[in-house]
Structure formats: C-alpha cells, structure tokens
Scaffold this active site. Structure first.
Site, mmCIF file in Angstrom:
data_model
loop_
_atom_site.group_PDB
_atom_site.id
_atom_site.type_symbol
_atom_site.label_atom_id
_atom_site.label_comp_id
_atom_site.label_asym_id
_atom_site.label_seq_id
_atom_site.Cartn_x
_atom_site.Cartn_y
_atom_site.Cartn_z
ATOM 1 N N SER A 194 31.425 49.327 41.379
ATOM 2 C CA SER A 194 30.532 48.301 40.839
ATOM 3 C C SER A 194 29.270 48.177 41.704
ATOM 4 C CB SER A 194 31.289 46.972 40.729
ATOM 5 O OG SER A 194 30.572 46.042 39.966
ATOM 6 N N ASP A 330 33.489 47.648 28.958
ATOM 7 C CA ASP A 330 33.250 46.836 30.157
ATOM 8 C C ASP A 330 32.448 45.600 29.760
ATOM 9 O OD1 ASP A 330 32.371 45.711 32.554
ATOM 10 O OD2 ASP A 330 32.089 47.645 33.532
ATOM 11 N N HIS A 361 36.197 46.470 33.276
ATOM 12 C CA HIS A 361 35.420 46.568 34.512
ATOM 13 C C HIS A 361 36.376 46.793 35.679
ATOM 14 C CE1 HIS A 361 31.814 46.078 36.934
ATOM 15 N NE2 HIS A 361 32.537 45.351 37.780
#
Length: 403
Positions: A194, A330, A361
């Site tokens: 991320s 996501d 995610h």
C-alpha cells in the site's frame, strides 16, 4: 409465518449474497507486460500465477469483507518471528528503526538475497500481516528486513518533529545503506505494501546518485499511485469509501496525538504554524494533512504535497525491474487509478503489472469455505516471485559485464 416476513427474509438473504458476491468464480490474474522475456522468467519460477486465484468461498469474493478482515485480523494464524532491532539516529534527530530476521531454512544459494519489507500506513514489523509474511519467507530460506515507520512502534519514542509520511523516502534510503554496509555482498529485493508500495516505487524513480547498487528489484502491492486523485475519490460515499477514509484519518491522528508531547510541543507548533485544535478536529485525511502533514514537511499547499508524495510523477524514471500487484475490487483503490500502471507496464521493459479480479485491499485470503488457509495467496505468491526476479537481474548484470 406471514408472507411479509418470508419476503423480508428472502430480500435480506439476497442482499447478503449480493454483498458477498458469491455468484463470482475464481479467475486468473491479468498480466500487463511489454517485456515478454521478463514475464516468462517470472512465470518460470511461479507457474501457479497462470492458475485462477481461489478466494475463500463464502466471503472471499467481496472486496469489502477481504479488506475489513485483513484490517481487523491481519492474518488467520500469526507467528512471532524473532529478529534483531537496529536503531539509527538521523541528522534531524529522528530515531529510525528496522528489524532484521535471519533465515530459518539453510539454503546456501539464497543467502545472498535480502528481502526488504516496507509496511503500509501506520504499520511496522509488529503488524500481523508483516509477521506472517516474514515468518513464511524466513522458512523459505530468505533473510528479511522490515522498515518500521517512524511513530508506528509502541515502545520506540518519537525524537524529532515528524513521523512517517506518504512520500518521505529518506528513511528507506538510510535503512538500505545501513543494510548494505552490514551485508556488502547481499542483493536486495524491496517489497512495499500500500503506502509502502508508493514509497518503494518513488524511491526507485528518484534521482539519487548514492542509491545502493545492491537493490536489484522492487514489488509494489495495492498502492493507488496518485495521492491527489486517491484522496479525492475517498472523499466520496460511493462504495463506502468515506468510511475507509475516516478509519485512515483516525489511525494517523491517533499516532500524532500519542506523540503529542514531542510533535505538538509549543516550539514545534510555533515553528510550523500548527493549530492543535484543527489537527484534533480534522475529519478527513486532506483536512489532517492540511493542518499538520504538509506543514511539517514544508509544503505551501496540499496540491504540492500530494504531487511530491505520489510515485506516479517519478515512475517513468524507474530503471530497476519491478512487479506491481492490484485487485479490481479494492475499495480503497478504484479501477480508474489503475489505468496509469497498466499503460506504464505496456510501454516499458522490466516491468510487470498483475491485476486480480478479487482480493480487496491487501487481503487475498485463499481457500476454504468459511475459514481460509493459514498462508494467504499474496504471501505465497510474493515468495515465488523472488527467484525469478533474482535470476532476471543477475542475468542482466552478466550481460552488462560482458559488454
């Protein structure tokens, strides 16, 4: 039981099944890659990537459920790998730490590889999903090193006027240099989750003349690529994104307030023109970044700060082989934000972009009907990517040496 009650129950069941997306079927990853030699090298060592990814049957086809379960539980079974913590004092007074984990499996040919892990926002080596991946990677014969984002560890105090931020790559650079000094013969593959994926990509695209030559490849997972567009999208209620933005905002705010005696000391507030009540009352990430983050990083406005933070504006300068992974469901990274990385992978050598239909995610839970396998698809896949990246990069080095 009345018809009305039966109808209500039926509607509820249908709504739950639609939310869980149970009618979906496992699908193979999509590959975007101009460099077929690079793709074939990766698939040679990771042939399972040509098979469908099979999420947990009952709830794994829902990006929301995958994301929520990952954020709450991390992973199904979380080991506690033992490592050595290294402390570095930076020029600005920041205490930077990273944790080093030795391989538990003796594989001589892998001793020269170090997997550097850059966690997601507010995370560290103590986060469940990082511990699970470290343990699995150790057991496959690799040395691991995890960057602890400044301010994220409970037992390490903040000693300067800042914590981590989305585009600050100097901490990663210092860690890599220190690691290279201790292991001068190692080859480093960096994996970022991320926000960590953004940091890895931005770092490899920056103009740094002193970047360690030991860094041979990078992997980015579930990053949004463009901070300005990402925060704009998260401000909308569609697909419940505003709720995720609220959770992110509160997590960062909690870290700031946890270290308020240092970060919000009177001299710091005066130096950066910080107004504490604006920081505390910030309801969204842009409000918090405008009240705090962009100021302590010396940016005049949010647009400049988000542009500087986004790897999208550095990605064309990336020369190191990289693999990017995103999922289409996501909830934090909508499909529109994935178009630039698709086009990038189709236009440049040594770049592979993998897109999955499911996974949420950073979830990517795998197998089972309700209870998933202990090792997630993502953990298993990342380890299988390492030998292909290693061989590809070492072959390139041999060709360069010949010429």
């Amino acid at each position: 039981m009345s018809v009305a009650v039966l109808t209500a129950i039926a509607v509820f069941i249908i709504a739950v099944f639609r939310m869980l997306n149970v009618s979906s079927q496992p699908q193979k990853p999509s590959f975007f890659c101009r460099d077929k030699q690079f793709l074939n090298r990766v698939l040679k060592f990771a042939p399972q990537l040509e098979d469908p990814y099979v999420p947990t049957r009952l709830w794994g086809f829902s990006g929301h459920v995958q994301t929520i379960l990952y954020s709450v539980f991390g992973r199904v079974r979380c080991p506690c790998p033992k490592g050595d913590r290294r402390f570095l004092i930076l020029d600005d007074g920041t205490t930077l730490t990273y944790d080093l984990f030795k391989p538990t499996l003796n594989e001589p040919e892998l001793e020269g590889i170090t997997v550097v892990i850059v966690p997601g926002i507010c995370n560290s080596s103590e986060s469940d999903y990082i511990r699970t991946f470290v343990n699995y990677t150790q057991n496959q014969g690799y040395r691991c090193a995890v960057l602890n984002h400044v301010g994220a560890l409970h037992n390490v105090p903040v000693t300067a006027s800042r914590i981590f931020t989305y585009g600050h790559t100097d901490d990663l650079h210092v860690m890599l240099c220190n690691l290279s000094e201790h292991y001068p013969n190692t080859k480093i593959i960096i994996i970022g989750y991320s926000m960590g994926g953004n940091l890895v990509t931005k770092y490899l695209g920056e103009s740094r003349h002193n970047r360690p030559s030991s860094v041979i490849a990078g992997v980015s997972i579930c990053q949004p690529y463009d901070a300005l567009k990402a925060t704009g999208v998260l401000l909308h209620w569609q697909n419940f994104r505003r709720l995720y933005l609220y959770a992110l905002t509160e997590a960062i705010k909690a870290l700031i307030l946890k270290h308020r005696s240092k970060l919000l000391a009177d001299d710091i507030k005066e130096q950066y023109s910080l107004i504490e009540k604006d920081i505390i009352s910030a309801a969204t990430l842009p409000e918090l970044d405008d009240a705090y983050t962009r100021k302590v990083n010396n940016f005049k406005n949010l647009h400049e700060f988000y542009r500087w933070s986004s790897c999208l504006h550095y990605i064309n300068n990336v020369k190191t082989p990289m693999i990017f992974i995103n999922s289409r469901d996501d909830p934090l990274v909508p499909e529109d934000l994935l178009i630039p990385i698709q086009n990038f992978a189709k236009s440049k050598d040594n770049i592979l972009y993998m897109e999955l239909m499911h996974g949420g995610h950073l979830g990517f839970f795998e197998g089972g009907f309700m209870y998933p396998n202990p090792i997630a698809w993502l953990d298993r896949t990342l380890v299988t990517l390492l030998p292909g990246l290693r061989e590809h990069c070492l072959d390139d080095m041999k060709k360069t040496a010949v010429y």
